[in-house]
Motif scaffolding. Sequence first.
Motif, PDB file in Angstrom:
ATOM      1  N   THR A 212     -13.521  -2.467 -37.782  1.00 46.18           N
ATOM      2  CA  THR A 212     -11.458  -2.312 -37.734  1.00 46.18           C
ATOM      3  C   THR A 212     -11.077  -2.509 -36.922  1.00 46.18           C
ATOM      4  OG1 THR A 212     -12.289  -0.076 -39.104  1.00 46.18           O
ATOM      5  CG2 THR A 212     -10.339   0.194 -38.130  1.00 46.18           C
ATOM      6  N   GLY A 215      -9.938  -6.820 -37.636  1.00 39.29           N
ATOM      7  CA  GLY A 215      -8.970  -6.448 -38.891  1.00 39.29           C
ATOM      8  C   GLY A 215      -8.003  -6.548 -38.404  1.00 39.29           C
ATOM      9  N   ARG A 216      -7.892  -5.065 -37.222  1.00 41.80           N
ATOM     10  CA  ARG A 216      -5.921  -4.854 -36.885  1.00 41.80           C
ATOM     11  C   ARG A 216      -5.681  -6.120 -36.518  1.00 41.80           C
ATOM     12  NH1 ARG A 216      -7.681  -0.682 -34.696  1.00 41.80           N
ATOM     13  NH2 ARG A 216      -7.449   0.880 -36.041  1.00 41.80           N
ATOM     14  N   ARG A 220      -5.791  -9.340 -41.245  1.00 43.33           N
ATOM     15  CA  ARG A 220      -6.807  -9.164 -42.722  1.00 43.33           C
ATOM     16  C   ARG A 220      -8.184  -7.829 -42.428  1.00 43.33           C
ATOM     17  NH1 ARG A 220     -12.342 -13.144 -42.157  1.00 43.33           N
ATOM     18  NH2 ARG A 220     -12.908 -13.037 -39.759  1.00 43.33           N
ATOM     19  N   GLU A 221      -8.686  -7.716 -44.040  1.00 38.41           N
ATOM     20  CA  GLU A 221      -9.623  -6.638 -44.224  1.00 38.41           C
ATOM     21  C   GLU A 221     -11.012  -7.412 -43.121  1.00 38.41           C
ATOM     22  OE1 GLU A 221     -11.897  -4.645 -47.864  1.00 38.41           O
ATOM     23  OE2 GLU A 221      -9.979  -5.521 -48.269  1.00 38.41           O
ATOM     24  N   ARG A 223     -14.981  -5.497 -43.034  1.00 42.67           N
ATOM     25  CA  ARG A 223     -15.585  -4.902 -43.413  1.00 42.67           C
ATOM     26  C   ARG A 223     -16.973  -5.138 -42.264  1.00 42.67           C
ATOM     27  NH1 ARG A 223     -18.761  -5.772 -47.465  1.00 42.67           N
ATOM     28  NH2 ARG A 223     -18.192  -7.291 -49.064  1.00 42.67           N
TER      29      ARG A 223
END
Length: 286
Positions: A212, A215-216, A220-221, A223
Motif C-alpha cells: 500500500t 503504491g501510494r 500506481r496499484e 498489491r
Amino acid sequence: MTPAPVTGPTLALTGVTGALGGRVSALLAEQGVEARLLARDPARVAPVEGGIPVRFTGYADRDSCLAALHGIETLLMVSGSESADRLDQHRAFVDAAAEAGVRHVVYTSFVGASPTCTFTLGRDHHATEEHLRASGMTTTFLRDNFYLDVLPLFAGDEGVLRGPAGQGRVAAVAREDVARVAAAVLADPGAHAGATYDLTGPEAITMAEAATVIGRAQGREVRFEDETVEEAYASRRAWDAPAWQYDAWVSTYTAIAAGELEEVTGDVERLTGRAPLDLAAVLAAG
C-alpha cells in the motif's frame, strides 16, 4: 608477486563501491575521519575528503588482503555479495585481517543470525560472527534487518509483492540509517567494543501494508500476493538460478511469516541521535 604493504589511515572500509559502504565513507569524511577505502577497482570509488582508495582483489586473496590491511587497527567488513562460497570468502578475509594485525572488526551481520534461522543467508552471518569471535580480534556486530530500500524492487513492473509471508511483520531498516550507525561506531570504535546492535526501522509492517505504501508513493496499484512455499519456488524458477539462491529468495518471506524479523529496537536512534526512517520516507527520498 606479493603486493607491497599499504600505509596510511588506520581505519579501513570494504564495500565502498556499493550503496552502504560508499555512504559510510561519505559520512566519515563529513566528520573529518580519514579511511583507507578497499576496492577491486579504485577508479570506481567516489572521491571523499580523507579517503584513500586502495586496490585489493577480494576477500579470498590472502596476499592482497594482507597488503591492503597492513597497519590497520579498525576495519569495517561489509558482508560479501551473495554467492555459494560467501562464507568461505568471509572466513579467509577474517583470517587475513587477524594475520595483518587488525584489532577491531565492525561487521554488517543480520538480525536473528543463528545456525537455524529461517532466512538461509542469515546462517552464513552467524558462522561469520563465530569465526570473528574466535579470531582474537575485538568485534562489533551491526545486525541489520532487511532493507526498506529493497522492498519496492520486489514489486517490479508488475506491481506485485509476491511470497509466502502471510500476515508476518518485518521491521525493515533504511540503508541510510545503517550507514549512519556504522559511521558513528567507526568514529569511536572503542566505545562499541564487544557490542551487538539490532538495526531496525521504526515499525514492523506486513507485506500488504508495504504494498500500500509503495503504491501510494509510486502512484500506481501495488498489491501483495501471499503464495504457498511451493508456489514461491515455482514462480521464482522463471529465473535461472542455483538452488541456494532459490532458498534465499523464498526464505526472505518465510522468515517474515515465522515472526523472526518483527522486533523493533531503539538502537538506530540511540546510536545516531535521530529516529529511523520509515518506508514512506525512504520512498520520498529515493
